[in-house]
Design a protein around this motif. Structure first.
Motif, PDB file in Angstrom:
ATOM      1  N   PRO A  75       0.825  -1.212   0.000  1.00 41.65           N
ATOM      2  CA  PRO A  75       0.000   0.000   0.000  1.00 41.65           C
ATOM      3  C   PRO A  75       0.858   1.260   0.000  1.00 41.65           C
ATOM      4  CG  PRO A  75       0.026  -0.989   2.192  1.00 41.65           C
ATOM      5  CD  PRO A  75       0.874  -1.861   1.325  1.00 41.65           C
ATOM      6  N   PHE A  76       0.384   2.288  -0.652  1.00 44.80           N
ATOM      7  CA  PHE A  76       1.125   3.551  -0.676  1.00 44.80           C
ATOM      8  C   PHE A  76       0.165   4.698  -0.976  1.00 44.80           C
ATOM      9  CE2 PHE A  76       1.151   4.397  -5.271  1.00 44.80           C
ATOM     10  CZ  PHE A  76       0.825   3.156  -5.791  1.00 44.80           C
ATOM     11  N   LEU A  77       0.638   5.910  -0.754  1.00 39.00           N
ATOM     12  CA  LEU A  77      -0.131   7.100  -1.119  1.00 39.00           C
ATOM     13  C   LEU A  77       0.480   7.620  -2.396  1.00 39.00           C
ATOM     14  CD1 LEU A  77      -0.696   9.452   1.952  1.00 39.00           C
ATOM     15  CD2 LEU A  77      -2.335   7.932   0.830  1.00 39.00           C
ATOM     16  N   SER A  78      -0.352   7.832  -3.400  1.00 40.45           N
ATOM     17  CA  SER A  78       0.200   8.360  -4.646  1.00 40.45           C
ATOM     18  C   SER A  78       0.656   9.796  -4.407  1.00 40.45           C
ATOM     19  CB  SER A  78      -0.861   8.315  -5.748  1.00 40.45           C
ATOM     20  OG  SER A  78      -1.889   9.231  -5.436  1.00 40.45           O
ATOM     21  N   ILE A  79       1.427  10.314  -5.334  1.00 39.04           N
ATOM     22  CA  ILE A  79       1.972  11.664  -5.191  1.00 39.04           C
ATOM     23  C   ILE A  79       0.856  12.685  -4.925  1.00 39.04           C
ATOM     24  CG2 ILE A  79       3.271  13.492  -6.402  1.00 39.04           C
ATOM     25  CD1 ILE A  79       5.086  11.120  -5.746  1.00 39.04           C
ATOM     26  N   ASP A  80      -0.333  12.428  -5.529  1.00 40.98           N
ATOM     27  CA  ASP A  80      -1.448  13.347  -5.276  1.00 40.98           C
ATOM     28  C   ASP A  80      -2.368  12.881  -4.144  1.00 40.98           C
ATOM     29  OD1 ASP A  80      -2.136  11.251  -6.885  1.00 40.98           O
ATOM     30  OD2 ASP A  80      -3.246  12.429  -8.362  1.00 40.98           O
ATOM     31  N   GLY A  81      -1.872  11.979  -3.294  1.00 46.72           N
ATOM     32  CA  GLY A  81      -2.573  11.646  -2.052  1.00 46.72           C
ATOM     33  C   GLY A  81      -3.674  10.601  -2.133  1.00 46.72           C
ATOM     34  N   VAL A  82      -3.696   9.806  -3.215  1.00 48.29           N
ATOM     35  CA  VAL A  82      -4.722   8.759  -3.333  1.00 48.29           C
ATOM     36  C   VAL A  82      -4.184   7.442  -2.742  1.00 48.29           C
ATOM     37  CG1 VAL A  82      -6.215   7.491  -4.958  1.00 48.29           C
ATOM     38  CG2 VAL A  82      -5.581   9.885  -5.438  1.00 48.29           C
ATOM     39  N   LYS A  83      -5.062   6.738  -1.975  1.00 46.10           N
ATOM     40  CA  LYS A  83      -4.652   5.464  -1.373  1.00 46.10           C
ATOM     41  C   LYS A  83      -4.677   4.364  -2.437  1.00 46.10           C
ATOM     42  CE  LYS A  83      -7.741   5.500   2.048  1.00 46.10           C
ATOM     43  NZ  LYS A  83      -8.378   5.035   3.315  1.00 46.10           N
ATOM     44  N   LYS A  84      -3.506   3.789  -2.705  1.00 48.61           N
ATOM     45  CA  LYS A  84      -3.420   2.741  -3.725  1.00 48.61           C
ATOM     46  C   LYS A  84      -2.661   1.543  -3.150  1.00 48.61           C
ATOM     47  CE  LYS A  84      -3.368   6.002  -7.580  1.00 48.61           C
ATOM     48  NZ  LYS A  84      -2.806   6.353  -8.865  1.00 48.61           N
ATOM     49  N   VAL A  85      -2.876   0.384  -3.750  1.00 50.78           N
ATOM     50  CA  VAL A  85      -2.146  -0.805  -3.301  1.00 50.78           C
ATOM     51  C   VAL A  85      -1.799  -1.689  -4.494  1.00 50.78           C
ATOM     52  CG1 VAL A  85      -4.288  -2.102  -2.781  1.00 50.78           C
ATOM     53  CG2 VAL A  85      -2.136  -2.752  -1.666  1.00 50.78           C
ATOM     54  N   VAL A  86      -0.567  -2.154  -4.525  1.00 46.25           N
ATOM     55  CA  VAL A  86      -0.140  -3.123  -5.537  1.00 46.25           C
ATOM     56  C   VAL A  86      -0.234  -4.501  -4.889  1.00 46.25           C
ATOM     57  CG1 VAL A  86       1.786  -3.936  -6.969  1.00 46.25           C
ATOM     58  CG2 VAL A  86       1.439  -1.473  -6.642  1.00 46.25           C
ATOM     59  N   LEU A  87      -0.857  -5.455  -5.569  1.00 46.12           N
ATOM     60  CA  LEU A  87      -0.957  -6.805  -5.015  1.00 46.12           C
ATOM     61  C   LEU A  87       0.226  -7.665  -5.446  1.00 46.12           C
ATOM     62  CD1 LEU A  87      -4.762  -7.510  -5.508  1.00 46.12           C
ATOM     63  CD2 LEU A  87      -3.599  -6.761  -3.422  1.00 46.12           C
ATOM     64  N   SER A  88       0.642  -8.540  -4.568  1.00 48.83           N
ATOM     65  CA  SER A  88       1.798  -9.409  -4.839  1.00 48.83           C
ATOM     66  C   SER A  88       1.464 -10.560  -5.776  1.00 48.83           C
ATOM     67  CB  SER A  88       2.282 -10.046  -3.532  1.00 48.83           C
ATOM     68  OG  SER A  88       2.749  -9.084  -2.650  1.00 48.83           O
ATOM     69  N   LYS A  89       2.535 -11.155  -6.315  1.00 51.59           N
ATOM     70  CA  LYS A  89       2.439 -12.497  -6.902  1.00 51.59           C
ATOM     71  C   LYS A  89       3.457 -13.296  -6.104  1.00 51.59           C
ATOM     72  CE  LYS A  89       1.211 -11.506 -11.686  1.00 51.59           C
ATOM     73  NZ  LYS A  89       1.730 -11.531 -13.064  1.00 51.59           N
ATOM     74  N   MET A  90       2.962 -14.180  -5.253  1.00 49.50           N
ATOM     75  CA  MET A  90       3.856 -14.914  -4.370  1.00 49.50           C
ATOM     76  C   MET A  90       4.698 -15.909  -5.160  1.00 49.50           C
ATOM     77  SD  MET A  90       2.862 -13.403  -1.671  1.00 49.50           S
ATOM     78  CE  MET A  90       3.790 -14.243  -0.394  1.00 49.50           C
ATOM     79  N   ARG A  91       5.938 -16.072  -4.734  1.00 47.12           N
ATOM     80  CA  ARG A  91       6.848 -16.990  -5.421  1.00 47.12           C
ATOM     81  C   ARG A  91       6.476 -18.445  -5.145  1.00 47.12           C
ATOM     82  NH1 ARG A  91      12.504 -17.103  -7.677  1.00 47.12           N
ATOM     83  NH2 ARG A  91      12.022 -18.723  -9.145  1.00 47.12           N
ATOM     84  N   ASN A  92       6.175 -18.747  -3.883  1.00 47.36           N
ATOM     85  CA  ASN A  92       5.874 -20.135  -3.523  1.00 47.36           C
ATOM     86  C   ASN A  92       4.382 -20.432  -3.662  1.00 47.36           C
ATOM     87  OD1 ASN A  92       8.562 -20.680  -2.946  1.00 47.36           O
ATOM     88  ND2 ASN A  92       8.371 -20.154  -0.778  1.00 47.36           N
ATOM     89  N   GLU A  93       4.105 -21.558  -4.266  1.00 46.10           N
ATOM     90  CA  GLU A  93       2.734 -22.014  -4.508  1.00 46.10           C
ATOM     91  C   GLU A  93       1.899 -21.975  -3.214  1.00 46.10           C
ATOM     92  OE1 GLU A  93       2.308 -22.572  -7.765  1.00 46.10           O
ATOM     93  OE2 GLU A  93       0.178 -22.645  -7.161  1.00 46.10           O
ATOM     94  N   GLN A  94       2.507 -22.392  -2.118  1.00 48.53           N
ATOM     95  CA  GLN A  94       1.783 -22.498  -0.837  1.00 48.53           C
ATOM     96  C   GLN A  94       1.229 -21.171  -0.347  1.00 48.53           C
ATOM     97  OE1 GLN A  94       4.761 -23.774  -1.556  1.00 48.53           O
ATOM     98  NE2 GLN A  94       4.870 -25.892  -0.845  1.00 48.53           N
ATOM     99  N   ARG A  95       1.702 -20.046  -0.909  1.00 43.66           N
ATOM    100  CA  ARG A  95       1.240 -18.747  -0.413  1.00 43.66           C
ATOM    101  C   ARG A  95       0.368 -17.973  -1.408  1.00 43.66           C
ATOM    102  NH1 ARG A  95       5.171 -15.162   3.050  1.00 43.66           N
ATOM    103  NH2 ARG A  95       3.092 -14.421   3.573  1.00 43.66           N
TER     104      ARG A  95
END
Ligand code: ARG
Length: 276
Positions: A75-95
């Motif tokens: 999660p991060f705040l964009s330069i103009d203050g919007v709440k955004k989140v990048v979702l992961s791609k987990m390396r291990n299948e189990q996660r």
């Protein structure tokens, strides 16, 4: 602006039942579930006592590593203050199945959710991408759990500067196992985790560098400590030499026991996600 909310996940189904990293070798050997829950509750209380708002995500059965909430989202705040989140791609299948639960959480929190493009095959968020919110810099590790090419994408979507380093030691497989951003002046680093060139690259961003030996780091996850406010450092209690150095450098050290989670390759920093 620093994030003041902490996202945690109770270790209800926490287990060590697959080999996901160099620490998870002794499957179930002397792992104490009850102790793990107590340790997690203590960590949660530490954050609450620091005045942070702790929220929890419901643990899901069979997702044994869901307690490590540093890894599924960025999660991060964009330069103009919007709440955004990048979702992961987990390396291990189990996660891999952990991620949709986090997506739902952020949608309810009113975040703009960003999925990774096809060409980025793996990225484990704040395990590897550590954000300096004040300077708008992302320190990014790659090699084991994160593909190098994610950082061009992150630079584009966040508008932050990105500083990439290649992780070289399998015991320090996420950047948060060998680098801790204490504040914009000071970082804690285990030099053996990097090439000489990358170590130098990191040090150039700080006035003060506190170094941790590979041995101390491997035994105590010292670099997996967490400084949520630039002053208080929450750290595994076995990291004595590092705690001493932190105190000498003016930090308030809060020690806590994470023994059961270290057996899974994680400690303090891995068990929380700071968000806005
Ligand atoms: N067992 C977990 C895994 O291998 C530990 C994750 C630790 N998280 C971290 N941010 N370093 O994925």
């Amino acid at each position: 602006m620093l994030p003041l909310k902490v996202l945690m996940c109770e270790p209800k189904y926490f287990d060590i039942n697959y080999i996901g990293n160099e620490y998870m070798t002794n499957l179930n050997a002397d792992f104490d579930k009850h102790l793990a829950l107590n340790q997690w509750n203590s960590l949660k209380s530490i954050y609450e006592n620091l005045g942070l708002e702790v929220r929890t995500i419901t643990p899901a059965e069979n997702l044994v590593d869901m307690v490590f909430t540093a890894n599924q989202s960025l999660p991060f705040l964009s330069i103009d203050g919007v709440k955004k989140v990048v979702l992961s791609k987990m390396r291990n299948e189990q996660r891999k199945n952990e991620v949709p639960f986090f997506k739902d959480f952020y949608l309810k929190e009113g975040y703009e959710v960003i999925e990774l493009p096809e060409n980025i095959s793996y990225f484990e968020s704040m395990g590897d991408a550590i954000i300096d919110y004040n300077r708008k810099i992302i320190f990014g590790g790659f090699g084991y759990r994160t593909h190098e090419n994610v950082y061009d994408f992150l630079k584009e979507v966040t508008g932050y500067e990105t500083v990439k380093v290649n992780l070289m030691n399998k015991f320090f497989y996420h950047l948060d196992t060998c680098f801790s951003l204490l504040n914009s002046e000071t970082a804690l680093i285990c030099p053996e985790a990097f090439s000489g060139e990358d170590f130098k690259k990191l040090t150039q961003y700080f006035n003060e560098i506190i170094t941790v030996s590979a041995e101390e780091n491997k035994n105590s996850f010292a670099c997996n400590c967490h400084c949520p406010d630039g002053r208080n450092v929450v750290i595994e209690k076995k990291a004595n030499s590092t705690a001493f150095l932190l105190t000498e450098n003016g930090f308030n050290v809060i020690e806590t026991d994470t023994s059961e989670f270290m057996k899974s390759g994680g400690s303090v920093f891995c068990m929380k996600m700071m968000y806005f």
